[in-house]
Scaffold this active site. Structure first.
Site, PDB file in Angstrom:
ATOM      1  N   GLY A   9      80.473  23.051  -3.096  1.00 24.97           N
ATOM      2  CA  GLY A   9      81.442  23.219  -4.468  1.00 24.97           C
ATOM      3  C   GLY A   9      80.748  23.826  -5.379  1.00 24.97           C
ATOM      4  N   LEU A  93      89.211  29.776   9.528  1.00 21.22           N
ATOM      5  CA  LEU A  93      89.907  31.195   9.445  1.00 21.22           C
ATOM      6  C   LEU A  93      91.529  30.865   8.757  1.00 21.22           C
ATOM      7  CD1 LEU A  93      90.048  34.344  10.257  1.00 21.22           C
ATOM      8  CD2 LEU A  93      91.203  33.448  12.172  1.00 21.22           C
ATOM      9  N   ASN A 108      88.601  35.678  -1.874  1.00 23.77           N
ATOM     10  CA  ASN A 108      87.635  34.993  -1.060  1.00 23.77           C
ATOM     11  C   ASN A 108      86.158  35.517  -1.907  1.00 23.77           C
ATOM     12  OD1 ASN A 108      85.929  33.489   1.024  1.00 23.77           O
ATOM     13  ND2 ASN A 108      85.463  35.494   1.907  1.00 23.77           N
ATOM     14  N   HIS A 110      82.140  36.188  -1.152  1.00 19.28           N
ATOM     15  CA  HIS A 110      81.058  36.287   0.110  1.00 19.28           C
ATOM     16  C   HIS A 110      79.674  36.709  -0.824  1.00 19.28           C
ATOM     17  CE1 HIS A 110      79.849  36.830   4.127  1.00 19.28           C
ATOM     18  NE2 HIS A 110      79.296  37.827   3.791  1.00 19.28           N
ATOM     19  N   ASP A 151      86.364  37.957   5.990  1.00 16.85           N
ATOM     20  CA  ASP A 151      85.493  38.671   5.114  1.00 16.85           C
ATOM     21  C   ASP A 151      85.921  40.175   4.962  1.00 16.85           C
ATOM     22  OD1 ASP A 151      83.961  36.580   4.690  1.00 16.85           O
ATOM     23  OD2 ASP A 151      82.696  36.969   6.282  1.00 16.85           O
ATOM     24  N   GLU A 180      77.370  34.600  -8.335  1.00 14.51           N
ATOM     25  CA  GLU A 180      78.760  33.977  -7.969  1.00 14.51           C
ATOM     26  C   GLU A 180      79.219  33.365  -8.957  1.00 14.51           C
ATOM     27  OE1 GLU A 180      79.050  32.532  -3.879  1.00 14.51           O
ATOM     28  OE2 GLU A 180      77.097  32.970  -3.377  1.00 14.51           O
TER      29      GLU A 180
HETATM   30  C1  GAR Z   1      78.715  30.465  -1.342  1.00 11.08           C
HETATM   31  O1  GAR Z   1      77.500  31.248  -1.295  1.00 11.08           O
HETATM   32  C2  GAR Z   1      80.000  31.409  -0.854  1.00 11.08           C
HETATM   33  O2  GAR Z   1      79.672  32.643  -1.151  1.00 11.08           O
HETATM   34  C3  GAR Z   1      79.638  31.225   0.472  1.00 11.08           C
HETATM   35  O3  GAR Z   1      79.573  30.059   0.836  1.00 11.08           O
HETATM   36  C4  GAR Z   1      78.926  29.330  -0.251  1.00 11.08           C
HETATM   37  C5  GAR Z   1      79.314  28.249  -0.599  1.00 11.08           C
HETATM   38  O4  GAR Z   1      78.908  27.360  -1.738  1.00 11.08           O
HETATM   39  N1  GAR Z   1      80.859  31.869   1.387  1.00 11.08           N
HETATM   40  C6  GAR Z   1      80.867  32.575   2.512  1.00 11.08           C
HETATM   41  O5  GAR Z   1      79.639  32.650   3.145  1.00 11.08           O
HETATM   42  C7  GAR Z   1      82.094  33.194   3.180  1.00 11.08           C
HETATM   43  N2  GAR Z   1      81.879  33.924   4.257  1.00 11.08           N
HETATM   44  P1  GAR Z   1      79.504  26.311  -2.779  1.00 11.08           P
HETATM   45  O6  GAR Z   1      80.156  25.383  -1.813  1.00 11.08           O
HETATM   46  O7  GAR Z   1      78.232  25.825  -3.382  1.00 11.08           O
HETATM   47  O8  GAR Z   1      80.573  27.179  -3.604  1.00 11.08           O
END
Ligand code: GAR
Length: 233
Positions: A9, A93, A108, A110, A151, A180
């Site tokens: 998170g 999904l 979303n 990615h 995605d 991010e």
């Molecule tokens: C992040 O890097 C996000 O971009 C990725 O999961 C991670 C979650 O980190 N999402 C994907 O790969 C979606 N296909 P977080 O729980 O620390 O935010």
């Protein structure tokens, strides 16, 4: 907004810091839905006094139950008055019914430059492993509207991140995550202000661009930089 998460998170935290705990009042996290119990995102939500919900577990004989998941998600998101849904590391999904209800209002994030390195099975560290295995010199972050495929869906914003010679998955993941955490709150702010919309053809247009043409401080028309001389021994 409602945030859906499956992991630690840290992206949720970036949103909480700006909108719930910070002074940006254009948006607010109203509910966090976790894909299961015991995930870090739920602790972060509770610490910020945001209500949480935990999606029902997939059954042993039916790993995906789209109708039940759709009913659960819609019930919770609507009860919380959610207008924008943010998938912040959510690994399930999204059922068709939910995608349709929130079309153009669900994003979303990615950790790569889509449409490369996305799709089923490519999430989290696996994305960075694939980027390194392919020998990419540049990767990045993509935020897109959610469609019925993993995605895919109209791209809203992207930001490049360099891959360095001695990178491993952790180093690369850390560099990408830092981007991010900046890009996601900026895009949520822009969406909340109505600066982003979808054309009938399903392309994303910005009425007030997030960044100018000089965004990457890279000489687009100029010469390619001279190679770096190896350090003298
Ligand atoms: C992040 O890097 C996000 O971009 C990725 O999961 C991670 C979650 O980190 N999402 C994907 O790969 C979606 N296909 P977080 O729980 O620390 O935010």
């Amino acid at each position: 907004m409602g945030v859906l998460a499956s992991g630690s998170g840290s992206n949720l935290q970036a949103l909480l810091d700006r909108f719930n705990l910070g002074d940006d009042s254009w948006a607010r996290v109203a509910i966090v839905v976790g894909s299961g119990p015991g995930i870090g995102a739920l602790d972060r939500a509770r610490a910020a006094a945001v209500p949480v919900a935990i999606a029902p577990p997939p059954g042993p004989d039916a790993p995906a139950r789209p109708e039940r998941d759709a009913a659960y998600l819609l019930e919770h998101l609507e009860a919380a008055g959610v207008e924008l849904v943010v998938l912040a590391g959510y690994l399930r999904l999204i059922p068709q019914e939910v995608v349709r209800r929130y079309w153009g209002r669900m994003i979303n994030i990615h950790p790569a430059l889509l449409p490369s390195f996305g799709g089923r099975g490519l999430y989290g560290r696996r994305v960075h492993e694939a980027v390194l295995a392919a020998g990419c010199r540049v990767t990045g972050v993509t935020i897109h509207f959610v469609s019925e495929e993993y995605d895919r869906g109209p791209i809203v914003a992207q930001w490049p991140v360099p891959v360095f010679e001695d990178d491993d998955v952790s180093a690369l993941a850390t560099r990408v995550l830092r981007v991010e955490h900046r890009l996601l709150p900026s895009v949520v702010h822009a969406v909340a202000r109505g600066w982003v919309s979808l054309t009938r053809g399903g392309r994303c247009v910005w009425s007030r661009p997030l960044y100018g043409q000089d965004r990457f401080s890279m000489p687009v028309d100029g010469a390619i930089p001279a190679p770096v001389e190896p350090a003298a021994r």
